[in-house]
Design a protein around this motif. Structure first.
Motif, PDB file in Angstrom:
ATOM      1  N   LEU A 259       0.830  -1.211   0.000  1.00 35.22           N
ATOM      2  CA  LEU A 259       0.000   0.000   0.000  1.00 35.22           C
ATOM      3  C   LEU A 259       0.864   1.261   0.000  1.00 35.22           C
ATOM      4  N   GLN A 260       1.959   1.209   0.735  1.00 35.30           N
ATOM      5  CA  GLN A 260       2.853   2.364   0.731  1.00 35.30           C
ATOM      6  C   GLN A 260       3.452   2.605  -0.661  1.00 35.30           C
ATOM      7  N   VAL A 261       3.881   1.502  -1.318  1.00 37.78           N
ATOM      8  CA  VAL A 261       4.434   1.636  -2.670  1.00 37.78           C
ATOM      9  C   VAL A 261       3.379   2.141  -3.644  1.00 37.78           C
ATOM     10  N   LEU A 262       2.139   1.656  -3.489  1.00 36.68           N
ATOM     11  CA  LEU A 262       1.045   2.104  -4.349  1.00 36.68           C
ATOM     12  C   LEU A 262       0.789   3.602  -4.193  1.00 36.68           C
ATOM     13  N   ASN A 263       0.746   4.038  -2.969  1.00 35.22           N
ATOM     14  CA  ASN A 263       0.572   5.469  -2.733  1.00 35.22           C
ATOM     15  C   ASN A 263       1.727   6.286  -3.309  1.00 35.22           C
TER      16      ASN A 263
END
Length: 397
Positions: A259-263
């Motif tokens: 999720l952090q990478v997606l953001n």
């Protein structure tokens, strides 16, 4: 006399000259004596162990291996007069021939240890059996004491107090005879019941022995090795559960990182076309992976909630069953069978009351019949009086 004194002085002089202990101090001599005593104790214990081993291995030869009481004893002076070097050399040779090796000593000690363990196990089994017999005797004695107390109380209640004639003040013999006859009948029924129970238990024992024999022939009997194997398998399953929990935590961390990478990809500035296409593909794959992980996490959480609900339901059912079992046990413990004498008396009273009721019902029927006859007779009288009144009225006219 002088010759003997001279010989004694010569021998003592030679002993003092050849004795290596003459130059030692008291403390050194004391230490040597202590070491010698300790060594003698060790040798004595080894000798006793070897004698036990020898008696167990060769019991027939030990009987013949007895010291001869008529063996001549060599005087100390003769041993002292022998040459020291010769005696030391011979003694060392004999010791080399007669002493056991370390391997032989270890083997004998191991065998004696095993025999001692076997004896301890036998003594434990024997003591357990003796304790079981004593416990059974105590239980039997307690049961007999309770039975005797109960019989004494019943005899005092039914015979000594309940069967005394009010007029003469003596015990009625018929009630005593009937009491003992009832007791004998109750004993006979109890013996028959126990005999039937014993026969059924014997049949069940034979069936179980046959089933156990069949299972042993088929190899389905669980032994101690099987229980140990089950313990090992249980431990392995617990380790697997811990591994799965660790994997679940790792997947949760991976989902957070995803999720952090997606953001990060969402907030990135647009780059040239080729890199933008690659980043979009990577973003799409990571989004799909995140969705898959999210669905898996949701399914695992739903499974965990379902397991919790099922465990709660099972616990409630267990509590209800336990409560019902306790109530049934309490009812079974509080249940009491009435005495035979009370039952006979109640039965006799019931028959007397039934006879009284029948007699009263018969009296009521007779009274109803008499009432009917009196009503009929009264109707006749009343009709005749009416007719007479009518006739008198006509006559007056």
């Amino acid at each position: 006399m002088a010759d003997s004194d001279s010989i004694l002085s010569v021998t003592t002089g030679t002993d003092q000259h050849d004795d290596p202990l003459a130059d030692l101090t008291d403390e050194q001599l004391f230490q040597i004596v202590e070491d010698t005593i300790h060594g003698n104790e060790v040798i004595r214990s080894e000798t006793e162990m070897f004698e036990k081993f020898f008696r167990r291995v060769e019991p027939k030869e030990t009987n013949s291996f007895q010291p001869n009481i008529h063996t001549p004893v060599v005087h100390v002076q003769e041993i002292h007069n022998r040459g020291r070097k010769r005696s030391r050399s011979k003694g060392s040779a004999v010791d080399k021939l007669l002493r056991l090796t370390a391997e032989q000593k270890c083997d004998i000690a191991q065998r004696e240890l095993e025999e001692l363990r076997d004896e301890i196990d036998k003594l434990k089994d024997e003591s357990e059996r003796i304790l079981d017999n004593y416990r059974a005797g105590l239980e039997e004695a307690e049961l007999r004491i309770t039975e005797i107390k109960k019989a004494t109380y019943e005899f005092d209640r039914d015979i000594c107090k309940g069967s005394i004639n009010a007029r003469t003040g003596k015990v009625v013999a018929e009630k005593v005879v009937r009491y003992f006859e009832d007791k004998l009948k109750w004993r006979d029924t109890l013996i028959e019941k126990l005999r039937l129970k014993n026969s059924t238990l014997k049949v069940q024992k034979k069936k179980l022995q046959l089933q156990l024999k069949q299972k042993e022939e088929m190899g389905e009997v669980l032994h101690e090795v099987d229980f140990n194997q089950l313990k090992i398998e249980n431990q392995q399953y617990l380790e697997k559960i811990d591994e799965k929990n660790q994997e679940l935590l790792r997947l949760k961390l991976m989902a957070g990182n995803t999720l952090q990478v997606l953001n990060l990809y969402k907030v990135c500035v647009r780059v040239p076309d080729n890199q933008n296409v690659c980043s979009q593909k990577k973003l799409h794959s990571l989004t799909a992976e995140a969705e898959r992980l999210q669905t898996e996490i949701i399914s695992r959480e739903e499974m965990l909630l379902r397991f919790g609900a099922e465990s709660h339901v099972v616990e409630e059912e267990r509590l209800v069953a336990e409560k019902k079992n306790n109530t049934l046990r309490q009812r079974l413990a509080d249940f009491r069978v009435p005495d035979v004498q009370d039952y006979v008396e109640k039965k006799a009273n019931l028959t007397e009351l039934q006879k009284v009721v029948k007699s009263w019902e018969r009296k009521v029927e007779i009274a109803q019949m008499a009432l009917k006859t009196h009503k009929k007779y009264w109707q006749q009288i009343w009709s005749q009086s009416q007719q007479m009144n009518v006739w008198s009225h006509h006559d007056t006219k």
